[in-house]
Design a protein around this motif. Structure first.
Motif, PDB file in Angstrom:
ATOM      1  N   GLN A 292       0.815  -1.205   0.000  1.00 39.47           N
ATOM      2  CA  GLN A 292       0.000   0.000   0.000  1.00 39.47           C
ATOM      3  C   GLN A 292       0.854   1.264   0.000  1.00 39.47           C
ATOM      4  N   SER A 293       1.817   1.338   0.915  1.00 40.80           N
ATOM      5  CA  SER A 293       2.634   2.552   0.998  1.00 40.80           C
ATOM      6  C   SER A 293       3.521   2.706  -0.238  1.00 40.80           C
ATOM      7  N   SER A 294       4.051   1.598  -0.761  1.00 38.81           N
ATOM      8  CA  SER A 294       4.884   1.680  -1.963  1.00 38.81           C
ATOM      9  C   SER A 294       4.074   2.170  -3.152  1.00 38.81           C
ATOM     10  N   ILE A 295       2.863   1.656  -3.294  1.00 40.36           N
ATOM     11  CA  ILE A 295       1.996   2.093  -4.391  1.00 40.36           C
ATOM     12  C   ILE A 295       1.662   3.572  -4.246  1.00 40.36           C
ATOM     13  N   GLU A 296       1.351   3.999  -3.023  1.00 35.37           N
ATOM     14  CA  GLU A 296       1.027   5.415  -2.809  1.00 35.37           C
ATOM     15  C   GLU A 296       2.217   6.297  -3.131  1.00 35.37           C
ATOM     16  N   GLY A 297       3.408   5.883  -2.669  1.00 35.56           N
ATOM     17  CA  GLY A 297       4.606   6.664  -2.956  1.00 35.56           C
ATOM     18  C   GLY A 297       4.885   6.755  -4.443  1.00 35.56           C
ATOM     19  N   LEU A 298       4.742   5.649  -5.153  1.00 30.96           N
ATOM     20  CA  LEU A 298       4.994   5.651  -6.589  1.00 30.96           C
ATOM     21  C   LEU A 298       3.934   6.449  -7.347  1.00 30.96           C
ATOM     22  N   ALA A 299       2.728   6.514  -6.799  1.00 26.53           N
ATOM     23  CA  ALA A 299       1.685   7.316  -7.439  1.00 26.53           C
ATOM     24  C   ALA A 299       2.099   8.786  -7.490  1.00 26.53           C
ATOM     25  N   TYR A 300       2.835   9.234  -6.478  1.00 25.67           N
ATOM     26  CA  TYR A 300       3.347  10.610  -6.475  1.00 25.67           C
ATOM     27  C   TYR A 300       4.651  10.712  -7.253  1.00 25.67           C
ATOM     28  N   ALA A 301       5.558   9.771  -7.022  1.00 24.63           N
ATOM     29  CA  ALA A 301       6.864   9.831  -7.684  1.00 24.63           C
ATOM     30  C   ALA A 301       6.724   9.752  -9.199  1.00 24.63           C
ATOM     31  N   SER A 302       5.744   9.002  -9.676  1.00 23.32           N
ATOM     32  CA  SER A 302       5.596   8.799 -11.118  1.00 23.32           C
ATOM     33  C   SER A 302       5.009  10.010 -11.834  1.00 23.32           C
ATOM     34  N   LEU A 303       4.818  11.092 -11.137  1.00 25.54           N
ATOM     35  CA  LEU A 303       4.460  12.343 -11.802  1.00 25.54           C
ATOM     36  C   LEU A 303       5.671  12.950 -12.498  1.00 25.54           C
ATOM     37  N   GLN A 304       6.880  12.509 -12.107  1.00 23.61           N
ATOM     38  CA  GLN A 304       8.121  13.019 -12.685  1.00 23.61           C
ATOM     39  C   GLN A 304       8.506  12.189 -13.911  1.00 23.61           C
ATOM     40  N   SER A 305       8.905  12.864 -14.983  1.00 22.37           N
ATOM     41  CA  SER A 305       9.150  12.172 -16.248  1.00 22.37           C
ATOM     42  C   SER A 305      10.288  11.162 -16.154  1.00 22.37           C
ATOM     43  N   LYS A 306      11.357  11.479 -15.384  1.00 17.69           N
ATOM     44  CA  LYS A 306      12.469  10.534 -15.261  1.00 17.69           C
ATOM     45  C   LYS A 306      12.005   9.254 -14.568  1.00 17.69           C
ATOM     46  N   VAL A 307      11.177   9.400 -13.561  1.00 16.00           N
ATOM     47  CA  VAL A 307      10.658   8.235 -12.854  1.00 16.00           C
ATOM     48  C   VAL A 307       9.742   7.434 -13.778  1.00 16.00           C
ATOM     49  N   LYS A 308       8.914   8.131 -14.539  1.00 18.14           N
ATOM     50  CA  LYS A 308       8.038   7.431 -15.486  1.00 18.14           C
ATOM     51  C   LYS A 308       8.858   6.552 -16.423  1.00 18.14           C
ATOM     52  N   GLU A 309       9.909   7.119 -16.952  1.00 25.43           N
ATOM     53  CA  GLU A 309      10.722   6.389 -17.915  1.00 25.43           C
ATOM     54  C   GLU A 309      11.383   5.175 -17.266  1.00 25.43           C
ATOM     55  N   ASP A 310      11.932   5.359 -16.064  1.00 28.61           N
ATOM     56  CA  ASP A 310      12.594   4.246 -15.375  1.00 28.61           C
ATOM     57  C   ASP A 310      11.608   3.126 -15.045  1.00 28.61           C
ATOM     58  N   LEU A 311      10.444   3.486 -14.541  1.00 28.12           N
ATOM     59  CA  LEU A 311       9.454   2.471 -14.178  1.00 28.12           C
ATOM     60  C   LEU A 311       8.967   1.714 -15.408  1.00 28.12           C
ATOM     61  N   SER A 312       8.750   2.433 -16.504  1.00 27.21           N
ATOM     62  CA  SER A 312       8.226   1.771 -17.702  1.00 27.21           C
ATOM     63  C   SER A 312       9.234   0.803 -18.308  1.00 27.21           C
ATOM     64  N   ARG A 313      10.509   1.041 -18.070  1.00 24.18           N
ATOM     65  CA  ARG A 313      11.545   0.151 -18.606  1.00 24.18           C
ATOM     66  C   ARG A 313      11.803  -1.057 -17.704  1.00 24.18           C
ATOM     67  N   ASN A 314      11.177  -1.063 -16.539  1.00 25.51           N
ATOM     68  CA  ASN A 314      11.342  -2.180 -15.603  1.00 25.51           C
ATOM     69  C   ASN A 314      10.202  -3.172 -15.838  1.00 25.51           C
ATOM     70  N   LYS A 315      10.455  -4.153 -16.681  1.00 26.76           N
ATOM     71  CA  LYS A 315       9.409  -5.110 -17.056  1.00 26.76           C
ATOM     72  C   LYS A 315       8.872  -5.860 -15.853  1.00 26.76           C
ATOM     73  N   THR A 316       9.784  -6.232 -14.932  1.00 25.39           N
ATOM     74  CA  THR A 316       9.361  -6.962 -13.733  1.00 25.39           C
ATOM     75  C   THR A 316       8.414  -6.113 -12.893  1.00 25.39           C
ATOM     76  N   PHE A 317       8.738  -4.827 -12.772  1.00 26.09           N
ATOM     77  CA  PHE A 317       7.865  -3.929 -12.003  1.00 26.09           C
ATOM     78  C   PHE A 317       6.498  -3.816 -12.656  1.00 26.09           C
ATOM     79  N   LEU A 318       6.450  -3.589 -13.974  1.00 21.73           N
ATOM     80  CA  LEU A 318       5.167  -3.425 -14.650  1.00 21.73           C
ATOM     81  C   LEU A 318       4.289  -4.658 -14.492  1.00 21.73           C
ATOM     82  N   GLU A 319       4.878  -5.811 -14.653  1.00 17.82           N
ATOM     83  CA  GLU A 319       4.101  -7.043 -14.506  1.00 17.82           C
ATOM     84  C   GLU A 319       3.625  -7.207 -13.064  1.00 17.82           C
ATOM     85  N   GLY A 320       4.485  -6.828 -12.108  1.00 14.92           N
ATOM     86  CA  GLY A 320       4.082  -6.893 -10.703  1.00 14.92           C
ATOM     87  C   GLY A 320       2.981  -5.906 -10.377  1.00 14.92           C
ATOM     88  N   LEU A 321       3.054  -4.710 -10.983  1.00 11.40           N
ATOM     89  CA  LEU A 321       2.014  -3.702 -10.760  1.00 11.40           C
ATOM     90  C   LEU A 321       0.670  -4.175 -11.307  1.00 11.40           C
TER      91      LEU A 321
END
Length: 699
Positions: A292-321
């Motif tokens: 819960q807290s990780s998802i909430e934190g990423l919901a805010y962090a992913s407003l930044q373009s660099k974070v968006k790019e890093d998260l989208s390139r992490n296939k394991t993260f996307l599948e886990g999300l």
């Protein structure tokens, strides 16, 4: 005791509202009840307080007068994080009802409770006070902000969190409170000023190093996981602190309005990228404790373009999300947070008109910037690639499932995600195959009219998908959707958004193209389009945008393949039909070649009706405009023109005679002769020769 709260023993008068209230409080104060009894009593008390609000308007005495400080203490103590979730939920409703009914008196009692608990300073008191503050922030934000910013309170949190002996529950309750407070700008400033240093200390601390250092200095201390004797912060606490920091980073405290620098030297800070990596690691490695807290934190962090790019390139993260979203409870904070991350990853920059671009350029120069700041990671190509990665993670079927049971807020995010994915043409067919069309139609239908913006987004996403897909494949299958179900949503965005500051014609263009695709299928669909949207479609023939005009004419070209609709709209001899035909003939001479082509195609179908031939021939420039198509350099246009002329000269009776007369007078013989000479395709030459023969026929 609770069982008799709303009734009296047989033979006695009913209990008054005051007596019912006192009996309920007696049960709640007594303790030792089962959770079901507590929930029942809180629910009954909530009902009484809710009714009290309306009765007080009718000058009835309020039951809040008999609710003293001890009663308030009783209610809000059920907000304690150590209470079961169902008890806390009912206590939240009860507290909200009480504060609405009691007004200023309730606010004062709540403030007294908060100050008293903080003044006592025991771990239990801190836990309850912090839990209450976190819960009531969205209920009475002004009051809670005042309590939060009262003298010395924020400054006292640092020494509490830095105590040698840690209480994980105190830390958790405190961080939950800060997390809620950061939604308020003034509170966020206070957190930045007084709390950011120790928040970073929590985030940066290595838990294992802390334990090893403790054991080295005090080997006799019994350190147990979860024990209050531990000097380290738990992973959950670290994650909560990181969420608060993420909110501070994403919504930075503004520089003082007088231009002065902040009063304190700012320490080195943990970047939003570092926080994002921390959330991602915790989500993947400790999902049972930190989701819960990780998802909430990423919901805010992913407003930044660099974070968006890093998260989208992490296939394991996307599948886990996606997996997290798949198993999340509908209408839960976890669902909303996961959808927020996906929405951030896929969101395109808003399209700006040329006027908006010029205005922004002027503002940039006025601010001495010289040029508009650009973020390369937010351009169309980067967002397009992020959309492809999110889609590849298998998000669409999960979104379809959640759309059936989600809240309006969740449905809005789901629609936004599908809308963004639909901007990538290569994904549209797969989106349709995986249920996006059904999702969007159902969402548009289910959304209330009070959500016009979201409904328009859903309709435009639907239009995009239907532009690029075969309707027979989209609306076929074992569980077919009727094509007519898509027409109302599409028709709703033909006209530009009346509430928008700028006039955006892209939705108009896209929905006309989608309707054109649907109108290529069968007469029933064509008739449904006419019944639902004809007036708005007709208006677009005279649009100031040539592409919109072309799209409207192409749609009409498909509509008039339905012989009945063609006659009703253009051939019934009425003035309105003649006016429509005059516009269509004029568009055969439009500057845009695509418009001329569409108009020629529509006239080729319409001139199969004798009444239409008579009406065109009766127009002053009708014959000349039709022949103009035959003189085009483009062979497709000549083909359309020759077909229209052939239909006109082959018409029976007075209409045919008049048409041949007008066409000869307009130089038709020479035009058709030249058309035959210029054409290379046999079908064009053949229809031109047939038209020429018919034109030379004596009448």
């Amino acid at each position: 005791m609770a069982a008799v709260a709303d009734s009296a023993p047989s033979g006695l008068p009913p209990l008054s509202r005051e007596d019912q209230t006192l009996l309920l409080f007696a049960g709640l104060m007594e303790g030792g009840q089962e959770d079901e009894e507590t929930v029942s009593d809180l629910g009954k008390l909530t009902k009484l307080l809710t009714e009290d609000i309306e009765l007080a308007k009718a000058s009835e005495p309020s039951i809040t007068k008999i609710i003293d400080g001890d009663c308030v203490d009783t209610i809000v103590c059920y907000l304690d994080m150590r209470q079961p979730d169902i008890v806390r939920a009912h206590a939240t409703l009860c507290t909200s009802a009480y504060l609405k009914a009691a007004g200023e008196d309730g606010n004062r009692k709540l403030a007294d409770f908060f100050y008293d608990r903080v003044r006592r300073g025991t771990y239990d008191d801190y836990i309850v006070a912090f839990c209450v503050a976190a819960t009531i922030f969205p209920i009475v934000p002004d009051l809670t902000s005042e309590l939060f910013l009262s003298g010395g309170f924020l400054a006292s949190l640092g020494p509490l969190m830095r105590r040698k002996w840690k209480s994980r529950k105190v830390e958790t309750a405190c961080l939950d409170m800060l997390n809620a407070a950061c939604m308020n700008a003034h509170c966020r400033e206070g957190v930045q000023k007084y709390c950011v240093e120790w928040l970073e200390e929590i985030v940066d601390q290595d838990p294992e190093d802390a334990v090893q250092a403790m054991r080295a200095s005090e080997p006799d201390v019994n350190v147990r996981e979860g024990s209050i004797s531990m000097r380290r912060h738990s992973l959950q606490v670290q994650n909560l602190a990181a969420v608060v920091l993420a909110k501070l980073r994403v919504q930075p405290v503004q520089t003082p309005s007088d231009g002065s620098a902040p009063s304190r030297i700012q320490p080195a800070t943990t970047s939003i990228e570092d926080l994002s990596k921390m959330f991602t690691k915790m989500l993947l490695e400790n999902p049972e404790h930190s989701t819960q807290s990780s998802i909430e934190g990423l919901a805010y962090a992913s407003l930044q373009s660099k974070v968006k790019e890093d998260l989208s390139r992490n296939k394991t993260f996307l599948e886990g999300l996606v997996k997290t979203l798949e198993t999340a409870t509908p209408k839960s904070p976890l669902t909303y947070g996961a959808l927020s991350i996906l929405c951030n990853l896929t969101q395109h920059q808003p399209v700006q008109s040329e006027e908006e671009k010029r205005m922004n350029q002027l503002k940039a120069y006025a601010n001495a910037a010289g040029k508009l700041p650009t973020d390369p990671l937010s351009d169309h190509d980067h967002v397009n690639e992020r959309c492809k990665r999110v889609f590849a993670a298998g998000v669409t079927p999960v979104l379809v499932t959640h759309s059936k049971n989600g809240s309006i807020a969740s449905l809005t995010l789901i629609i936004s995600i599908i809308y963004s994915l639909s901007m990538t043409p290569s994904l549209r067919g797969q989106l349709a195959q995986q249920g996006a069309v059904r999702l969007l139609i159902a969402a548009w239908t289910a959304l209330p009219e009070a959500e016009p913006r979201t409904r328009r987004v859903a309709a435009q996403a639907l239009a995009r998908i239907l532009i690029s897909t075969n309707p027979s494949l989209v609306f076929g299958g074992t569980r077919p959707i009727p094509q007519s179900a898509a027409i109302r949503p599409l028709a709703s965005i033909i006209l530009p958004d009346p509430s928008a500051e700028t006039r955006d014609l892209l939705p108009t263009f896209e929905t006309l193209m989608a309707l054109t695709n649907l109108a290529s299928t069968d007469d029933d669909t064509r008739s449904s389009i006419v019944r639902t949207a004809w007036t708005d479609i007709e208006d677009q023939l005279l649009s100031s945008n040539s592409r919109v005009t072309t799209a409207a004419v192409e749609l009409i070209c498909n509509i008039v393949q339905n012989s009945a609709e063609a006659f009703a709209l253009f051939g019934d001899g009425k003035q309105q039909a003649q006016n429509r035909l005059r516009v269509l003939v004029a568009l055969a001479d439009a500057e845009d070649i695509a418009t001329r082509s569409a108009a020629g195609g529509a006239l080729a179908s319409l001139t199969g009706h004798e009444a239409v031939v008579r009406a065109i021939a009766a127009q002053e420039r009708g014959a000349g405009l039709v022949l103009g198509l035959c003189g085009e350099d483009n062979e497709d246009l000549r083909h359309r023109g020759a077909f229209v002329v052939y239909n006109m000269v082959a018409a029976e009776g007075e209409a045919g005679r008049l048409a041949r007369e007008k066409l000869r007078a307009a130089g038709g013989v020479a035009v058709l002769t030249e058309c035959a000479k210029k054409s290379r395709r046999s079908e064009v030459v053949e229809i031109t020769v047939q038209a020429l023969k018919g034109l030379l026929e004596q009448t």
